[in-house]
Scaffold this motif. Structure first.
Motif, PDB file in Angstrom:
ATOM      1  N   ARG A 171       0.815  -1.210   0.000  1.00 45.26           N
ATOM      2  CA  ARG A 171       0.000   0.000   0.000  1.00 45.26           C
ATOM      3  C   ARG A 171       0.853   1.267   0.000  1.00 45.26           C
ATOM      4  N   GLU A 172       1.821   1.363   0.899  1.00 45.53           N
ATOM      5  CA  GLU A 172       2.634   2.571   1.014  1.00 45.53           C
ATOM      6  C   GLU A 172       3.444   2.814  -0.257  1.00 45.53           C
ATOM      7  N   LEU A 173       3.998   1.749  -0.814  1.00 55.25           N
ATOM      8  CA  LEU A 173       4.816   1.882  -2.021  1.00 55.25           C
ATOM      9  C   LEU A 173       3.958   2.276  -3.223  1.00 55.25           C
ATOM     10  N   ALA A 174       2.785   1.679  -3.354  1.00 61.17           N
ATOM     11  CA  ALA A 174       1.910   2.012  -4.481  1.00 61.17           C
ATOM     12  C   ALA A 174       1.444   3.466  -4.400  1.00 61.17           C
ATOM     13  N   LEU A 175       1.100   3.926  -3.211  1.00 63.03           N
ATOM     14  CA  LEU A 175       0.672   5.315  -3.063  1.00 63.03           C
ATOM     15  C   LEU A 175       1.828   6.287  -3.290  1.00 63.03           C
ATOM     16  N   SER A 176       3.030   5.916  -2.887  1.00 61.55           N
ATOM     17  CA  SER A 176       4.197   6.772  -3.119  1.00 61.55           C
ATOM     18  C   SER A 176       4.514   6.876  -4.613  1.00 61.55           C
ATOM     19  N   ILE A 177       4.416   5.767  -5.317  1.00 59.98           N
ATOM     20  CA  ILE A 177       4.660   5.790  -6.762  1.00 59.98           C
ATOM     21  C   ILE A 177       3.607   6.648  -7.452  1.00 59.98           C
ATOM     22  N   GLY A 178       2.355   6.510  -7.050  1.00 55.02           N
ATOM     23  CA  GLY A 178       1.291   7.325  -7.626  1.00 55.02           C
ATOM     24  C   GLY A 178       1.476   8.804  -7.361  1.00 55.02           C
ATOM     25  N   LEU A 179       1.881   9.142  -6.150  1.00 59.19           N
ATOM     26  CA  LEU A 179       2.124  10.542  -5.807  1.00 59.19           C
ATOM     27  C   LEU A 179       3.287  11.114  -6.616  1.00 59.19           C
ATOM     28  N   LEU A 180       4.350  10.351  -6.763  1.00 57.07           N
ATOM     29  CA  LEU A 180       5.498  10.813  -7.546  1.00 57.07           C
ATOM     30  C   LEU A 180       5.112  11.041  -9.003  1.00 57.07           C
ATOM     31  N   ALA A 181       4.351  10.110  -9.569  1.00 59.55           N
ATOM     32  CA  ALA A 181       3.916  10.272 -10.954  1.00 59.55           C
ATOM     33  C   ALA A 181       2.988  11.481 -11.099  1.00 59.55           C
ATOM     34  N   PHE A 182       2.121  11.702 -10.138  1.00 55.27           N
ATOM     35  CA  PHE A 182       1.221  12.851 -10.164  1.00 55.27           C
ATOM     36  C   PHE A 182       1.996  14.162 -10.107  1.00 55.27           C
ATOM     37  N   VAL A 183       2.981  14.232  -9.229  1.00 51.97           N
ATOM     38  CA  VAL A 183       3.782  15.456  -9.098  1.00 51.97           C
ATOM     39  C   VAL A 183       4.573  15.728 -10.377  1.00 51.97           C
ATOM     40  N   VAL A 184       5.155  14.688 -10.951  1.00 50.01           N
ATOM     41  CA  VAL A 184       5.908  14.878 -12.194  1.00 50.01           C
ATOM     42  C   VAL A 184       4.980  15.296 -13.327  1.00 50.01           C
TER      43      VAL A 184
END
Length: 91
Positions: free
Chosen positions: A21-34
């Motif tokens: 869960r934490e890793l998937a949300l972190s990847i999603g947040l990083l992609a959103f910010v980029v």
């Protein structure tokens, strides 16, 4: 003697799309910010590639070991070298 059913939701690991869960949300947040930080089509394509590649790796990690991210983080915290000497309180 009375038996009670054990629900799967109480003892399974917390995963989203096969990744932790934490890793998937972190990847999603990083992609959103980029993606929204650049506001160009290049940034959008980069965000999609980051999300796709990151989730691919995260799903493989989750499939191999459901708690691999925690093990990996603990591995990164370990010292690279432990000198062969006693502590300061040894006599």
């Amino acid at each position: 003697m009375r038996t009670l059913p054990v629900r799967r939701s109480l003892h399974r690991h917390n995963h989203i799309m096969g990744a932790e869960r934490e890793l998937a949300l972190s990847i999603g947040l990083l992609a959103f910010v980029v993606g929204f930080g650049g506001m160009t089509w290049v940034a959008g394509v980069t965000a999609v590639l980051i999300y796709g590649g990151g989730m691919l790796v995260a799903r493989r990690m989750g499939k191999a070991d459901p708690l691999m991210v925690r093990v990996w983080m603990r591995h990164l915290k370990q010292q690279l070298y432990y000198p062969a000497k006693s502590g300061i309180w040894r006599t």
